[in-house]
Design an enzyme around this catalytic site. Structure first.
Site, PDB file in Angstrom:
ATOM      1  NE  ARG A   1      -3.366   1.019   1.446  1.00  0.00           N
ATOM      2  CZ  ARG A   1      -3.299   1.207   0.262  1.00  0.00           C
ATOM      3  NH1 ARG A   1      -4.598   1.365  -0.448  1.00  0.00           N
ATOM      4  NH2 ARG A   1      -2.227   0.810  -0.146  1.00  0.00           N
TER       5      ARG A   1
ATOM      6  CB  SER B   1      -0.405   3.151   2.923  1.00  0.00           C
ATOM      7  OG  SER B   1      -0.376   1.839   2.430  1.00  0.00           O
TER       8      SER B   1
ATOM      9  CD  GLU C   1       1.026  -1.963   7.747  1.00  0.00           C
ATOM     10  OE1 GLU C   1       1.693  -1.396   6.697  1.00  0.00           O
ATOM     11  OE2 GLU C   1       0.542  -3.168   7.323  1.00  0.00           O
TER      12      GLU C   1
END
Lengths: 351, 351
Positions: free
Chosen positions: A192, A180, A130
């Protein structure tokens, strides 16, 4: 294997985003390749492929894009993730796999719908991470749309035309269904940092429940003419003014919705604006904390929560500037929610 | 000037908290001092002082407390901040200022109600900083209640009897109407790190609006038997399982309330539990980010949002432990929301 840039999909919690290159003239001596390209684009461009819910974001089309030696226009389509089963069924009925066996996909749905895609549509999904897709898409778009892609709000809209290299290190705050925070040190180095579950999905659902709105667009419309001060308890409501010792101005929200005793004291518009303010402020506060921790001055906010959402963009811009005394700045991007889809298309060429 | 420990007030966004020392036997040769003490305690202990909304938290009383040479029981009372005007009126009617000219106060209301207190009740307010009071109150309580004050949840309740010195540096996450994060380096060295407007006031108001509950206690009752999974979109709802690359387990909430299309799909209890989960998780995420940034392993959560709120306490305990791989721990305190009031009483003796 052909090396045609074809289609990239990003299957999120609320929306499926699709990017594809509509090649102008496929000048190839291979008639099979020409037919392949035509078949795929015919399928992708057909509104019926997405049932009744596909939206062609024509205003985002970028002309004269070159990708892997092919020239065309880069186009963008979205439809609700809840229609994925229908999309898969149509892929099966129309034998999509006979011209494209593998689809390049990112987002959680790449995993969730893997088996259905194989069993019902005979397609395999090539999955891209992602955040890797998001960053690749962003970097690519910044190359093909260098002057207008990124902008910031300084009272009014100002585009910024510097390259991605000028941005490092930066934070991406991706506000989709959830949120996020990604710290990008360089193209291939990112992590992240944190996130929050209070995102775009929360806004839409709570607004639907509280005001009877139907979906994001209606909720946004309501918010546009509302006043969050009618529902929020401000610092001045508690202090009677500013809280000077900690530099908290009186108009800062101390507690979201805490002023509202019952619905009769606020309009639907106030409630929608209050939800938007609550979510934007909370994200802004988290973003700023991360920016200080990671020593980033550039903060890029993207994701579909920001689509046609000037209220949130203005609040985020103001918050980054005010609380950092001008050191940190909020940036936004035209293609907002499509970077994942673009990225998975771009990454398909590297395999 | 006498040096009697008298009364400390903390006027917050939702609740006024009052702490006072009920002196056992005022052995004084000064009959004026004895009368003063009796008058004040008679006033403070009289339920009618707070209209109909005063709550005597008798279960929190600490016996055999010594403060400034006086022995007594430390007692705690709270009433809604919306009844402050009534309280001020009663102070005026009963000539409170004839026995106590100056009240030691913290919280935003110390500023907001300053003029009314002077004009209507002829009392002046001696204002103590909110966070200074909070920390002073906490340090004092830890001395007079060393064994049972602080605890953590490790499957079940476990008290911890070490001194405050063992705690430095630590974070206080004060969850009242709104939320503040304070980094405490030592008794006199602290800073507000960040905060969020999504706090206890938000929980109560949104729950009232969505379920028809009346106030915090009813909202909490509803939440106790609800299931937030019925309203929240989990990582597994998007991914079909875990998101392994970033170690996100499937049962993590990706987006609060995003699963709920309309009210018919969830009970009032589910909605209340969903709100509680949303707010606790968001605070937990912010707390953890700050704990990593400030390199604190001890995180003390307090404030009235946590009163009789095992759901939030368990979620916060689990989150601190899980996401830090056991490095960081959530602590709680019996006197939760009263540290500001205790602190302003303690600080009154230093002036």
């Amino acid at each position: 294997m052909h090396n045609l840039p074809l289609v990239g999909l990003d299957i999120g919690g609320t929306l499926v985003k699709l990017a594809y290159l509509d090649i102008y003239n496929l000048d190839s001596s291979d008639p099979k390749l020409v037919k392949l390209s035509n078949d795929i684009h015919h399928f992708v461009k057909n509104p019926r492929t997405y049932g009744k819910t596909g939206v062609f974001d024509n205003y985002l089309t970028i002309e004269n894009v070159e990708l892997n030696g092919y020239k065309g226009s880069l186009k963008f389509i979205r439809f609700p993730s809840s229609d994925m089963p229908l999309f898969i069924k149509i892929c099966g009925q129309r034998h999509f796999s006979t011209f494209l066996e593998t689809i390049h996909v990112t987002g959680g749905g790449a995993f969730k719908y893997n088996n259905e895609m194989e069993q019902i549509a005979s397609c395999s999904l090539s999955k891209h991470d992602e955040f890797k897709s998001l960053i690749s898409g962003l970097e690519y778009i910044k190359i093909v749309n260098p002057l207008n892609e990124m902008y910031y709000l300084n009272k009014s809209y100002e585009s910024c035309n510097w390259s991605m290299e000028d941005l490092y290190p930066y934070l991406i705050i991706n506000i989709g269904t959830g949120v996020s925070v990604i710290h990008v040190i360089s193209r291939n180095q990112f992590e992240r940092v944190t996130g929050t579950s209070i995102g775009g999905g929360t806004f839409t659902s709570l607004c639907n429940l509280l005001t009877g709105s139907k979906g994001f667009d209606q909720a946004m419309q309501l918010a546009e003419t509302g006043e969050s001060q009618n529902v929020d308890l401000l610092v001045s409501d508690i202090y009677g003014g500013n809280y000077d010792l900690f530099n908290l101005p009186g108009d800062v929200v101390a507690s979201s919705f805490a002023k509202l005793k019952d619905k009769s004291h606020a309009s639907k518009n106030d409630i929608a604006n209050g939800l938007l303010t609550m979510i934007a402020n909370n994200i802004g506060s988290i973003a700023l904390m991360c920016a200080f921790t990671k020593q980033c001055n550039n903060i890029l906010f993207c994701g579909n929560f920001l689509r046609e959402n000037n209220i949130a963009k203005e609040k985020l811009s103001y918050a980054m500037d005010y609380w950092s005394k001008g050191e940190k700045r909020a940036y936004f991007a035209q293609h907002n929610g499509y970077f994942g889809a673009i990225g998975s298309m771009v990454l398909s060429l590297t395999q």
